[in-house]
Enzyme design. Structure first.
Site, PDB file in Angstrom:
ATOM      1  N   ASP A 228       0.879  -1.158   0.000  1.00  0.00           N
ATOM      2  CA  ASP A 228       0.000   0.000   0.000  1.00  0.00           C
ATOM      3  C   ASP A 228       0.923   1.216   0.000  1.00  0.00           C
ATOM      4  O   ASP A 228       2.102   1.134   0.354  1.00  0.00           O
ATOM      5  CB  ASP A 228      -0.954   0.002   1.198  1.00  0.00           C
ATOM      6  CG  ASP A 228      -2.141   0.960   0.965  1.00  0.00           C
ATOM      7  OD1 ASP A 228      -2.063   1.800   0.037  1.00  0.00           O
ATOM      8  OD2 ASP A 228      -3.127   0.882   1.709  1.00  0.00           O
TER       9      ASP A 228
HETATM   10  C1  BGC Z   1      -4.922   3.492   0.091  1.00  0.00           C
HETATM   11  C2  BGC Z   1      -5.063   2.520  -1.070  1.00  0.00           C
HETATM   12  C3  BGC Z   1      -4.846   3.245  -2.364  1.00  0.00           C
HETATM   13  C4  BGC Z   1      -3.483   3.905  -2.334  1.00  0.00           C
HETATM   14  C5  BGC Z   1      -3.163   4.685  -3.581  1.00  0.00           C
HETATM   15  C6  BGC Z   1      -3.629   4.269   0.020  1.00  0.00           C
HETATM   16  O1  BGC Z   1      -3.639   5.284   0.962  1.00  0.00           O
HETATM   17  O2  BGC Z   1      -4.985   2.784   1.301  1.00  0.00           O
HETATM   18  O3  BGC Z   1      -6.326   1.924  -1.055  1.00  0.00           O
HETATM   19  O4  BGC Z   1      -4.962   2.367  -3.431  1.00  0.00           O
HETATM   20  O5  BGC Z   1      -3.436   4.811  -1.248  1.00  0.00           O
HETATM   21  O6  BGC Z   1      -3.968   5.805  -3.656  1.00  0.00           O
END
Ligand code: BGC
Length: 762
Positions: A228
């Site tokens: 993530d």
């Molecule tokens: C979120 C993800 C997301 C990623 C990219 C993170 O903060 O938890 O779900 O895909 O950011 O935006």
């Protein structure tokens, strides 16, 4: 396309391929002709930032169709519509040259407070898994990749980047990993996104058990694990654990750490080769995507978004068939959400919609001119808020409008500021000001319909007083039209709840253990998550899991069940549409073993099907329960075990509306644990070899304890009570007791013989 493999690259090149170039793209490697690819959110539409990919782009992204978020479309319980939406998102991704869409999110809704529940499907792992797999299939059918997220046990936003989800093995496997397993096995997402949090103390991004043993070795995942965004704590530990790609870029800092670790002998170069190879393979897959050229067919995708939103709406209550509205009726629409819709949640999934329907406009299109409007209350940042009108004034106007109409339709919902990635809600209540408006309207006109806009479940203290309630969730950009379709009966509602609507937040199983403290959140409710808990405790709920009404009615015939050769169970029944409108019914099958060695919920959902049944028609519905889904996770042997014996199968219209029950006999799995001196007398007695021998050896002793041979009062009421008490005694502790005529060596021999399967001499 290049055929070069990772092991042919320099160490620096390998390291560089395993982290991003910027926020959204991977690094190209010109020397081998490897291009960079783009990944963007996800999950219910495309959030590709406008301009360069050097920033998060939360503020501005290219216009894309905003389909209903998971909270909405999950209520369809229908893989088919989810697949179609996935394919449409993939088309938009391909037009924008996006290789991977970051979704679906399938985390379990453990608490209604989780700020991101609108992005997740359900409190049930089979629902999350089946629908998540459909989403992956849909997107990937068009040559665009997915990222199954957030792996794993990421069930809150509070302290999400550090907190440890402390979960016992059974709930971890049976509730929190089960959906991920389903998606991986059934749909092979191109990527899996590891979560920010720790699980039982270990960061998901550097957990070899999670990323390698479970994900790859046990489930057979073939794709790439991406972090993530910002989840990497220790890059070297991450790569060693099975993390292939760090996102976003670390500016080369952590790539250098990988190189140094290999030089120092702290990381085997082969491990880095594997990660780099997966990064190359991902790019190759992306390069194989068929070319799709724009422009996007905005209208066609908007129409699909409307269809999907129509399937997302749940008719919670409809006393006296108040709905659907007849076009001849005068209708007072009340509530600012009717003109300023809440249609998605905030955070990384925020989409810049291509268009946006407002329910009031669409009701006037579908229902005609007899629709008046009073805002009733202001929504933050909206036009009414800007007008500065007082709450009293708005409420009085709403009541007057309701009094002058045949029916009042009141749009209530959560303020946008309460539902976002990054933080959790503090309560599940609708704003008091809105409830006051509803009270005033109800007093003026009892023929009142409530339409809800909320991403997380809300308490409905008015459920007994309002004749009709429509749960409109967050429905995406075409939600306004879909609400009009349902209110006027153009669409017969068919959604059902994928989560329980509790009476009070305090009734929720995670209450008291959410969101944890000092970096730890204890999943103290164990396997009793969602309806499993409410059913086990016999708690009243406002609306149960699986509930949802239609404008028609369905009769269920007697269910029958058959075990197939592969162990799966096929359940069949007839469903008749007994009303005069075509409709859809979501048929659910719950299962429970008649007896179990472990704690079980009274019933667990194992299969479901959304079936279209025309007015007056009878259809045979066939649902398959996978044998694997009957298993519990056995902590003694660290694997899934299906208990043998009778299982009760409840075919139901909701978790609390069982229409027909049947039973099946299941051939179970054998758990053979070696007998030791620590084994209980009960375990030894149950053993086919050792049991009879031990029984005869203990005969005299039992007699002594129960006083069978003496006239003295017995210590225990009878033999049965005696046996119960003795069953938990470790066998080794009995040796030497008066009346136990066996030696330590004899017991050891007996246990060894039993473990080896040697039968006693006749
Ligand atoms: C979120 C993800 C997301 C990623 C990219 C993170 O903060 O938890 O779900 O895909 O950011 O935006």
């Amino acid at each position: 396309m290049t055929d070069i493999s990772a092991s042919d690259l320099t160490l620096e090149e390998k390291a560089s391929l395993t982290s991003g170039a910027d926020f959204w793209t991977t690094k190209a490697l010109g020397r081998i002709g490897l291009p960079s690819i783009m990944m963007t959110d996800g999950p219910h539409g495309l959030r590709k930032q406008a301009g360069g990919s050097d920033h998060l782009g939360l503020a501005s992204s290219v216009p894309a169709t905003c389909f209903p978020p998971a909270v909405g479309i999950g209520s369809s319980f229908d893989p088919e519509i989810i697949e179609r939406v996935g394919a449409a998102i993939a088309v938009e991704a391909a037009i924008e040259d996006v290789a991977v869409v970051l979704g679906p999110g399938i985390n379990i809704k453990r608490s209604p407070l989780c700020g991101r529940n609108f992005e997740y499907f359900s409190e049930d792992p089979i629902v999350s898994g089946v629908l998540g797999a459909a989403s992956v299939r849909g997107v990937q059918s068009r040559g665009v990749g997915t990222s199954l997220k957030h792996f794993a046990a990421n069930n809150q936003e509070f302290d999400r980047m550090r907190a440890s989800s402390d979960v016992d093995p059974r709930p971890l496997h049976e509730i929190y990993l089960r959906g991920f397993e389903r998606v991986v096995r059934d749909a092979q997402p191109w990527t899996v996104m590891c979560s920010y949090n720790r699980i039982n103390g270990v960061y998901a991004s550097e957990d070899p058990w999670l990323l390698t043993q479970v994900l790859r070795e046990d489930w057979g995942f073939e794709g790439l694990v991406v972090s993530d965004w910002g989840a990497v704590n220790d890059r070297v530990a991450g790569v060693a654990a099975g993390l292939d790609l760090e996102m976003p870029s670390s500016g080369g800092r952590t790539d250098a750490q990988l190189v140094a670790a290999v030089h120092a002998g702290d990381l085997a170069e082969g491990v880095l080769d594997t990660a780099a190879q997966r990064a190359i393979d991902l790019v190759r897959k992306a390069q194989a995507r068929p070319t799709v050229t724009g422009p996007l067919d905005v209208e066609a995708h908007h129409a699909l978004a409307r269809e999907a939103a129509g399937r997302s709406i749940v008719l919670l209550k409809n006393d006296g068939a108040l709905l659907p509205l007849a076009a001849s009726r005068t209708v007072a629409v009340i509530g600012a959400f009717a003109t300023e819709p809440r249609f998605q949640g905030a955070g990384s999934s925020l989409i810049n919609p291509t268009k946006l329907d407002a329910a009031l406009d669409e009701m006037r299109v579908v229902g005609g001119d007899e629709v008046s409007y009073a805002p009733g209350f202001a929504v933050e940042g909206g036009a009414i808020a800007a007008s500065g009108r007082s709450a009293d004034d708005l409420r009085d106007e709403a009541a007057a409008a309701a009094a002058g109409a045949d029916v009042a339709v009141v749009f209530l919902g959560l303020p946008a500021a309460e539902e976002s990635e990054g933080f959790d809600r503090e309560h599940i209540d609708l704003p008091a000001e809105q409830l006051a408006v509803l009270d005033a309207v109800l007093e003026a006109n009892p023929r009142t319909v409530v339409v809800l806009s909320n991403g997380g479940v809300v308490a409905l203290p008015f459920a007994d007083r309002v004749p009709a309630i429509v749960e409109g969730w967050l429905l995406g950009q075409a939600g306004g039209g879909a609400i009009a379709d349902v209110l006027y009966g153009v669409v017969n509602p068919s959604g059902k709840l994928t989560e329980t609507v509790p009476v009070r937040l305090e009734d929720n199983p995670s209450f008291g253990n959410f969101p944890g403290e000092f970096g730890h959140v204890r999943y103290g409710e164990g396997v009793l998550v969602g309806y499993r808990w409410y059913d086990a405790k016999g708690l009243d709920v406002t609306f149960p899991f699986g509930h949802g009404l239609s404008y028609t009615t369905f009769a269920y015939g007697q269910a029958t069940a058959e075990v197939e050769a592969d162990g799966d169970v096929v359940v069949r029944l007839e469903v008749t549409n007994t009303g005069d409108r075509d409709g859809r019914e979501i048929v659910q099958v719950y299962a429970a073993p008649a007896a179990s060695a472990v704690q079980r919920a009274p019933r667990e959902l194992k299969a479901f099907s959304s079936v279209a049944v025309a007015a007056g028609e009878t259809r045979t519905v066939e649902l398959t329960i996978r044998r694997d889904d009957l298993a519990y996770w056995d902590v003694r042997v660290d694997r899934w075990i299906v208990e043998p014996g009778e299982y009760i199968l409840d075919v139901a219209a909701s978790s609390r509306d069982i229409r027909s029950s049947t039973t099946v006999q299941i051939a179970g799995d054998l758990v053979s644990l070696p007998l030791t001196m620590e084994s209980s007398v009960g375990d030894v007695l149950a053993h086919p070899v050792a049991g009879p021998i031990v029984m005869s050896a203990l005969g005299g002793f039992m007699g002594e304890m129960t006083g069978a041979d003496s006239s003295a009062a017995s210590m225990l009421p009878n033999d049965e009570a005696m046996q119960k008490m003795m069953a938990s005694f470790p066998i080794g502790r009995l040796i030497g007791f008066p009346g136990v005529d066996v030696t330590h060596e004899q017991v050891q021999q007996l246990l060894a013989g039993a473990n080896a399967g040697v039968l006693p001499q006749a």
